[in-house]
Design a protein around this motif. Structure first.
Motif, PDB file in Angstrom:
ATOM      1  N   GLY A 202       0.769  -1.245   0.000  1.00 42.05           N
ATOM      2  CA  GLY A 202       0.000   0.000   0.000  1.00 42.05           C
ATOM      3  C   GLY A 202       0.794   1.284   0.000  1.00 42.05           C
ATOM      4  O   GLY A 202       0.240   2.349  -0.220  1.00 42.05           O
ATOM      5  N   PHE A 203       2.109   1.200   0.253  1.00 37.62           N
ATOM      6  CA  PHE A 203       2.877   2.446   0.205  1.00 37.62           C
ATOM      7  C   PHE A 203       3.597   2.553  -1.138  1.00 37.62           C
ATOM      8  O   PHE A 203       3.679   1.574  -1.893  1.00 37.62           O
ATOM      9  CB  PHE A 203       3.871   2.519   1.371  1.00 37.62           C
ATOM     10  N   ASP A 204       4.145   3.710  -1.402  1.00 33.82           N
ATOM     11  CA  ASP A 204       4.798   3.947  -2.687  1.00 33.82           C
ATOM     12  C   ASP A 204       6.310   3.734  -2.557  1.00 33.82           C
ATOM     13  O   ASP A 204       6.980   4.476  -1.840  1.00 33.82           O
ATOM     14  CB  ASP A 204       4.504   5.383  -3.129  1.00 33.82           C
ATOM     15  N   GLU A 207       8.661   6.665  -2.676  1.00 35.83           N
ATOM     16  CA  GLU A 207       8.803   7.508  -1.483  1.00 35.83           C
ATOM     17  C   GLU A 207       9.915   6.978  -0.586  1.00 35.83           C
ATOM     18  O   GLU A 207      10.731   7.725  -0.050  1.00 35.83           O
ATOM     19  CB  GLU A 207       7.486   7.538  -0.691  1.00 35.83           C
TER      20      GLU A 207
ATOM     21  N   LEU B 155       8.647  10.832   4.315  1.00 37.97           N
ATOM     22  CA  LEU B 155       8.361   9.409   4.278  1.00 37.97           C
ATOM     23  C   LEU B 155       7.407   9.011   5.398  1.00 37.97           C
ATOM     24  O   LEU B 155       6.467   8.244   5.182  1.00 37.97           O
ATOM     25  CB  LEU B 155       9.656   8.591   4.399  1.00 37.97           C
ATOM     26  N   HIS B 158       3.946   9.977   4.612  1.00 37.62           N
ATOM     27  CA  HIS B 158       3.430   9.081   3.574  1.00 37.62           C
ATOM     28  C   HIS B 158       3.019   7.737   4.182  1.00 37.62           C
ATOM     29  O   HIS B 158       1.943   7.207   3.870  1.00 37.62           O
ATOM     30  CB  HIS B 158       4.478   8.853   2.481  1.00 37.62           C
ATOM     31  N   LEU B 159       3.855   7.219   5.064  1.00 38.71           N
ATOM     32  CA  LEU B 159       3.560   5.923   5.677  1.00 38.71           C
ATOM     33  C   LEU B 159       2.360   6.030   6.617  1.00 38.71           C
ATOM     34  O   LEU B 159       1.554   5.091   6.718  1.00 38.71           O
ATOM     35  CB  LEU B 159       4.781   5.404   6.438  1.00 38.71           C
ATOM     36  N   ASN B 162      -0.496   5.586   4.477  1.00 39.57           N
ATOM     37  CA  ASN B 162      -0.549   4.346   3.693  1.00 39.57           C
ATOM     38  C   ASN B 162      -0.009   3.198   4.527  1.00 39.57           C
ATOM     39  O   ASN B 162       1.095   2.706   4.298  1.00 39.57           O
ATOM     40  CB  ASN B 162       0.274   4.496   2.407  1.00 39.57           C
ATOM     41  N   ARG B 163      -0.805   2.799   5.487  1.00 41.59           N
ATOM     42  CA  ARG B 163      -0.321   1.823   6.446  1.00 41.59           C
ATOM     43  C   ARG B 163      -1.097   0.512   6.396  1.00 41.59           C
ATOM     44  O   ARG B 163      -1.199  -0.210   7.399  1.00 41.59           O
ATOM     45  CB  ARG B 163      -0.325   2.407   7.849  1.00 41.59           C
ATOM     46  N   GLN B 164      -1.650   0.192   5.241  1.00 40.44           N
ATOM     47  CA  GLN B 164      -2.352  -1.091   5.107  1.00 40.44           C
ATOM     48  C   GLN B 164      -1.464  -2.253   5.540  1.00 40.44           C
ATOM     49  O   GLN B 164      -1.910  -3.176   6.201  1.00 40.44           O
ATOM     50  CB  GLN B 164      -2.768  -1.342   3.647  1.00 40.44           C
ATOM     51  N   TRP B 165      -0.195  -2.197   5.145  1.00 40.48           N
ATOM     52  CA  TRP B 165       0.730  -3.296   5.389  1.00 40.48           C
ATOM     53  C   TRP B 165       0.967  -3.541   6.863  1.00 40.48           C
ATOM     54  O   TRP B 165       1.406  -4.619   7.243  1.00 40.48           O
ATOM     55  CB  TRP B 165       2.063  -3.029   4.693  1.00 40.48           C
TER      56      TRP B 165
END
Lengths: 218, 218
Positions: A202-204, A207, B155, B158-159, B162-165
């Motif tokens: 889910g992250f890029d 980045e 970063l 961003h994380l 986007n922290r699904q993982w």
DNA sequence: TGTACATCAGTGAACGCGCGTTCACTGATGTAC
DNA sequence: TGTACATCAGTGAACGCGCGTTCACTGATGTAC
């Protein structure tokens, strides 16, 4: 006999066919990886019989060795071109990522899982140190000539005393460390990305990569 | 019929043979890598005929898939055991390196060059997130509960978004970043070392690795 | 320019190999009465 | 405890495949006089 520097038509034809064989080889590697490369399959795709390829390569091993060497050579040229047009360490990092994403299997042929038996010929080591030289240049520029003396971290003093790999390059210990980090950290992020270990997370990845570039020079 | 929880002699025998097949498979992989794994060769080494193995595995693909799963499972158990006995993030890093050096080809089976076609089954994803959970725990401990709010780097923000993982893990953005760095940086240093890219360079890979461990938590 | 020869690309048959996998079958081991 | 049957491990032959590689040969291209 061929006049030096001028190619005969036959030589040109030979060179062309060798190039086409390699191209087909890359296509196969992209589909099934290096273990899936087959001379006979390449020949069939080119509309030739299998044994014909033995006019151009001594065998499968020679072909695969040459592919590895070409890949290495291409990476070294790409890095040096970028450096020559003024790229800094981060710029070289982006160049590396672009090159890797352009053909993941080519990247893996250079930096991927080694076949236990296989040992690379010497000229590859030369190309590797060419790349390392470009990295050391960029690392030294990033660090500046000022802090050449100070060796604060344990790693830097270790590298200062074990710098065979830098050859004659006058890089400071900090620059040595930077070049090494460039290599290992970017390879870490890149190879996991290319291997698909980040998909679904889910992250890029870009980045993460940019973050590593930023923190190399801190 | 077998009584639940009690193995019949036949079941015990089956399990033993399956285990021996896998052991021989690992030996082969150590010698010639994953592509060199052959059912017939395993059978011959065990003094059996090739088709006999089909009593124990549906085919080559099932065997190789199971080896990958076992390797993953083993790594997850190793990491969790270390975490359970109080290892911090650096300790987990050293555990990872020991595990990798113990059998490089096993490490590469998990994190090495992917075969373009192959896709891992779901249960492997589960194990991967089990490992990630342990890393996130250790990363959060290293960071402490204090700095949970501050997201200074690009970063980290961003994380944070986007922290699904990370699943349901309550890790702070900094802990997320730490866990990711643990993974990518250590993999970078480790895989280049295991692939032999450091041989002849003259420095000690352990020094580089320890430096990365030190700088993870800064 | 024309002929005689050498060079070289590519073919087709063949060798030997090991691979994964199927199938019908034998013989041993376990189970039920 | 002894007999009848079911289960299952392992064998050997066979199939079809593709692999790398060799070899003797054909036919085209280039070279020398």
């Amino acid at each position: 006999m061929a006049i030096a520097g001028k190619e005969t038509p036959r030589e040109r034809y030979r060179a062309q066919l060798r190039a086409e064989i390699k191209e087909r080889a890359w296509e196969q590697i992209a589909v099934a990886g290096a273990p899936g490369l087959s001379l006979n399959a390449i020949a069939k795709e080119m509309g030739m019989s299998g044994p014909a390829l033995y006019r151009y390569f001594a065998g499968r091993d020679e072909l695969i060795t040459e592919l590895i060497r070409d890949a290495y050579r291409g990476l070294a040229d790409t890095i040096r071109t970028a450096a020559a047009s003024g790229a800094d360490l981060a710029g070289l990092g982006r160049t590396l990522r672009t090159w890797a994403l352009d053909d993941p299997q080519r990247y893996f042929l250079v930096y991927g899982t080694p076949v236990p038996g296989y040992h690379a010929p010497d000229n590859i080591t030369l190309i590797a140190s060419e790349i390392m030289d470009a990295l050391l240049d960029a690392a030294q520029s990033a660090v500046g000539p000022a802090a050449t003396a100070a060796q604060d971290t344990p790693l830097e003093s270790h590298l200062a005393e074990n710098r065979q790999w830098a050859g004659a390059h006058p890089a400071s210990p900090t620059a040595l460390r930077l070049a090494l980090h460039f290599w290992t950290r970017l390879h870490g992020a890149l190879s996991l990305e290319l291997a698909g270990h980040f998909t679904g997370m889910g992250f890029d990845p870009a980045e993460l990569y940019e973050n590593e570039l930023r923190h190399l020079t801190q």
